[in-house]
Design a protein around this motif. Structure first.
Motif, PDB file in Angstrom:
ATOM      1  N   CYS A 188      13.431  -6.991 -17.563  1.00  0.00           N
ATOM      2  CA  CYS A 188      13.564  -6.517 -16.187  1.00  0.00           C
ATOM      3  C   CYS A 188      14.755  -7.194 -15.504  1.00  0.00           C
ATOM      4  CB  CYS A 188      12.275  -6.829 -15.440  1.00  0.00           C
ATOM      5  SG  CYS A 188      12.034  -5.881 -13.951  1.00  0.00           S
ATOM      6  N   THR A 189      15.464  -6.453 -14.652  1.00  0.00           N
ATOM      7  CA  THR A 189      16.585  -7.003 -13.894  1.00  0.00           C
ATOM      8  C   THR A 189      16.168  -7.140 -12.432  1.00  0.00           C
ATOM      9  OG1 THR A 189      18.201  -5.943 -15.348  1.00  0.00           O
ATOM     10  CG2 THR A 189      18.975  -6.673 -13.188  1.00  0.00           C
ATOM     11  N   ILE A 190      16.223  -8.367 -11.911  1.00  0.00           N
ATOM     12  CA  ILE A 190      15.821  -8.612 -10.523  1.00  0.00           C
ATOM     13  C   ILE A 190      16.924  -9.435  -9.871  1.00  0.00           C
ATOM     14  CG2 ILE A 190      13.988  -9.442  -9.004  1.00  0.00           C
ATOM     15  CD1 ILE A 190      12.055  -9.280 -11.337  1.00  0.00           C
ATOM     16  N   THR A 191      17.790  -8.787  -9.137  1.00  0.00           N
ATOM     17  CA  THR A 191      18.934  -9.435  -8.506  1.00  0.00           C
ATOM     18  C   THR A 191      18.835  -9.329  -6.990  1.00  0.00           C
ATOM     19  OG1 THR A 191      20.312  -8.852 -10.407  1.00  0.00           O
ATOM     20  CG2 THR A 191      21.459  -9.487  -8.394  1.00  0.00           C
ATOM     21  N   ASN A 192      19.071 -10.457  -6.309  1.00  0.00           N
ATOM     22  CA  ASN A 192      19.085 -10.484  -4.844  1.00  0.00           C
ATOM     23  C   ASN A 192      17.811  -9.907  -4.232  1.00  0.00           C
ATOM     24  OD1 ASN A 192      21.731 -11.554  -4.889  1.00  0.00           O
ATOM     25  ND2 ASN A 192      22.592  -9.498  -5.093  1.00  0.00           N
ATOM     26  N   ALA A 193      16.683 -10.193  -4.856  1.00  0.00           N
ATOM     27  CA  ALA A 193      15.399  -9.711  -4.341  1.00  0.00           C
ATOM     28  C   ALA A 193      14.667 -10.808  -3.578  1.00  0.00           C
ATOM     29  CB  ALA A 193      14.536  -9.221  -5.495  1.00  0.00           C
ATOM     30  N   LEU A 194      13.799 -10.393  -2.658  1.00  0.00           N
ATOM     31  CA  LEU A 194      12.973 -11.329  -1.900  1.00  0.00           C
ATOM     32  C   LEU A 194      11.598 -11.363  -2.540  1.00  0.00           C
ATOM     33  CD1 LEU A 194      13.928 -10.351   1.778  1.00  0.00           C
ATOM     34  CD2 LEU A 194      14.911 -12.139   0.338  1.00  0.00           C
ATOM     35  N   LEU A 195      11.227 -12.530  -3.081  1.00  0.00           N
ATOM     36  CA  LEU A 195       9.980 -12.674  -3.835  1.00  0.00           C
ATOM     37  C   LEU A 195       9.168 -13.873  -3.362  1.00  0.00           C
ATOM     38  CD1 LEU A 195      11.847 -11.827  -7.053  1.00  0.00           C
ATOM     39  CD2 LEU A 195       9.639 -10.768  -6.621  1.00  0.00           C
ATOM     40  N   ARG A 196       9.260 -14.223  -2.099  1.00  0.00           N
ATOM     41  CA  ARG A 196       8.465 -15.336  -1.581  1.00  0.00           C
ATOM     42  C   ARG A 196       6.982 -15.067  -1.835  1.00  0.00           C
ATOM     43  NH1 ARG A 196      11.696 -14.929   3.253  1.00  0.00           N
ATOM     44  NH2 ARG A 196      13.131 -16.693   3.513  1.00  0.00           N
ATOM     45  N   ARG A 197       6.297 -16.107  -2.341  1.00  0.00           N
ATOM     46  CA  ARG A 197       4.850 -16.067  -2.579  1.00  0.00           C
ATOM     47  C   ARG A 197       4.444 -15.035  -3.625  1.00  0.00           C
ATOM     48  NH1 ARG A 197       5.347 -15.447   2.629  1.00  0.00           N
ATOM     49  NH2 ARG A 197       4.186 -13.465   2.627  1.00  0.00           N
ATOM     50  N   ALA A 198       5.376 -14.541  -4.419  1.00  0.00           N
ATOM     51  CA  ALA A 198       5.027 -13.596  -5.481  1.00  0.00           C
ATOM     52  C   ALA A 198       4.190 -14.298  -6.545  1.00  0.00           C
ATOM     53  CB  ALA A 198       6.282 -13.007  -6.106  1.00  0.00           C
ATOM     54  N   ASP A 199       3.269 -13.549  -7.137  1.00  0.00           N
ATOM     55  CA  ASP A 199       2.360 -14.114  -8.147  1.00  0.00           C
ATOM     56  C   ASP A 199       2.655 -13.474  -9.503  1.00  0.00           C
ATOM     57  OD1 ASP A 199       0.323 -15.140  -9.665  1.00  0.00           O
ATOM     58  OD2 ASP A 199      -1.308 -14.416  -8.387  1.00  0.00           O
ATOM     59  N   PHE A 200       3.209 -14.306 -10.425  1.00  0.00           N
ATOM     60  CA  PHE A 200       3.514 -13.841 -11.781  1.00  0.00           C
ATOM     61  C   PHE A 200       2.553 -14.460 -12.802  1.00  0.00           C
ATOM     62  CE2 PHE A 200       7.531 -13.459  -9.465  1.00  0.00           C
ATOM     63  CZ  PHE A 200       7.988 -12.213  -9.860  1.00  0.00           C
ATOM     64  N   SER A 201       1.389 -14.872 -12.361  1.00  0.00           N
ATOM     65  CA  SER A 201       0.440 -15.542 -13.261  1.00  0.00           C
ATOM     66  C   SER A 201       0.118 -14.664 -14.469  1.00  0.00           C
ATOM     67  CB  SER A 201      -0.863 -15.862 -12.516  1.00  0.00           C
ATOM     68  OG  SER A 201      -0.610 -16.679 -11.399  1.00  0.00           O
ATOM     69  N   GLY A 202       0.279 -15.227 -15.665  1.00  0.00           N
ATOM     70  CA  GLY A 202      -0.057 -14.513 -16.887  1.00  0.00           C
ATOM     71  C   GLY A 202       0.896 -13.390 -17.253  1.00  0.00           C
ATOM     72  N   ALA A 203       1.979 -13.222 -16.508  1.00  0.00           N
ATOM     73  CA  ALA A 203       2.918 -12.126 -16.780  1.00  0.00           C
ATOM     74  C   ALA A 203       3.793 -12.424 -17.998  1.00  0.00           C
ATOM     75  CB  ALA A 203       3.798 -11.881 -15.556  1.00  0.00           C
ATOM     76  N   ASP A 204       4.292 -11.362 -18.609  1.00  0.00           N
ATOM     77  CA  ASP A 204       5.225 -11.496 -19.728  1.00  0.00           C
ATOM     78  C   ASP A 204       6.631 -11.345 -19.155  1.00  0.00           C
ATOM     79  OD1 ASP A 204       6.716 -11.444 -22.041  1.00  0.00           O
ATOM     80  OD2 ASP A 204       5.328 -10.137 -23.125  1.00  0.00           O
ATOM     81  N   LEU A 205       7.345 -12.473 -19.062  1.00  0.00           N
ATOM     82  CA  LEU A 205       8.675 -12.491 -18.461  1.00  0.00           C
ATOM     83  C   LEU A 205       9.746 -12.847 -19.489  1.00  0.00           C
ATOM     84  CD1 LEU A 205       7.473 -14.328 -15.268  1.00  0.00           C
ATOM     85  CD2 LEU A 205       8.596 -12.113 -15.213  1.00  0.00           C
TER      86      LEU A 205
END
Length: 322
Positions: free
Chosen positions: A73-90
């Motif tokens: 995934c491409t995530i550029t200049n995004a606002l991700l405050r308090r985002a939850d990626f628990s258990g995600a495949d990154l």
């Protein structure tokens, strides 16, 4: 309350500027969908396939990506405050120029992830796999990397005052020119890691392992390095003034021109090491053991050498205590 997302239209639909805040995407195929510039605050992506999706410029504050698949995934200049990626495949995901303050990554697979030139203050990474991660020039103030595997990770020019690397695996990690004052590296394994010219003042490294590591030119003023193992490490021109190094091990260590002014080296062990022209003014070496170590030209002025036998060491041109 999250609501089900309506029809997104064709797979190549331009949704830039659309607002889907608070929506849930469960069961919707988003793989490869263009979601750049979309507002998705507090959206629910739990378990969703987001592989190769473009989220550049998206507003994702408070979004949930638990157990989602964001590989590639491409995530550029995004606002991700308090985002939850628990258990995600990154694995292989790239964050660039993103705001990720207070984001959670516990249990996620971050192998090969890139988080560059981003802000991740207070980020929670505890226990994750971050092998070969690229974290260059990002901000990690107060972030928690306790128990993480950061082997071969790159943190060049990154900063993280008071970040925690408690018992982290840092094999061959590159912290060159990074800034981590007051960070906690207690019992971390930094074998073959690189800290060249890093600023680590007042950091805590109690019982950390630096075998074959490179710390040349690093600043470790007032750092706590008690019980650390520097076997085979390079500390040339490193500054350890007023640092605590009680019980530290220097075996086959190169510390030429390093500075240990008024450092606590009580009970330290020096074996077959090079401290040529090292500055040990006012250092406390009481109870230290020295064997086959070169202190040629070293400055021991005002140092405390009670019980230290330098008879087996090279001390030519060294300045001894008054």
């Amino acid at each position: 309350m999250a609501t089900t997302l309506p029809d997104l239209g064709p797979a190549d639909a331009d949704l830039r500027g659309a607002d889907f805040s608070g929506c849930t995407f469960a069961g919707i195929d988003l793989r490869g969908r263009p979601l750049a510039g979309v507002t998705l605050a507090d959206a629910d992506f739990r378990g969703v396939d987001l592989r190769e999706t473009d989220l550049s410029g998206a507003i994702l504050t408070g979004a949930t990506f638990a157990d989602a698949d964001l590989r590639g995934c491409t995530i550029t200049n995004a606002l991700l405050r308090r985002a939850d990626f628990s258990g995600a495949d990154l694995r292989g995901t790239r964050f660039e120029g993103c705001l990720l303050d207070d984001a959670r990554f516990e249990g996620a697979d971050l192998t090969g992830v890139a988080i560059v030139e981003s802000a991740v203050r207070r980020g929670q990474f505890r226990g994750t796999s971050m092998v070969r991660a690229d974290l260059r020039a990002s901000v990690f103030d107060h972030a928690d990397f306790a128990g993480c595997d950061l082997s071969d990770a790159v943190l060049k020019e990154a900063s993280g005052p008071e970040a925690s690397f408690l018992r982290a695996r840092l094999h061959a990690a590159d912290f060159a020119t990074s800034v981590f004052p007051r960070a906690r590296f207690v019992e971390a394994d930094a074998t073959r890691a690189v800290f060249s010219e890093a600023l680590l003042d007042e950091a805590v490294f109690v019982r950390a392992t630096f075998r074959a590591a490179t710390l040349s030119g690093a600043s470790l003023r007032r750092a706590d390095l008690s019980g650390c193992d520097f076997s085979g490490a390079k500390l040339s021109v490193t500054i350890c003034d007023r640092a605590t190094l009680g019980g530290a091990v220097f075996a086959a260590t190169t510390a030429d021109m390093a500075s240990f002014e008024f450092a606590d080296l009580q009970g330290a062990r020096f074996e077959a090491s090079d401290f040529v022209f090292a500055v040990l003014i006012g250092a406390d070496l009481r109870g230290a053991r020295a064997q086959s170590t070169r202190f040629h030209g070293a400055d021991f002025h005002w140092a405390r050498l009670d019980g230290v036998d330098l008879g087996d060491c090279a001390t030519a041109e060294a300045r001894m205590p008054v």
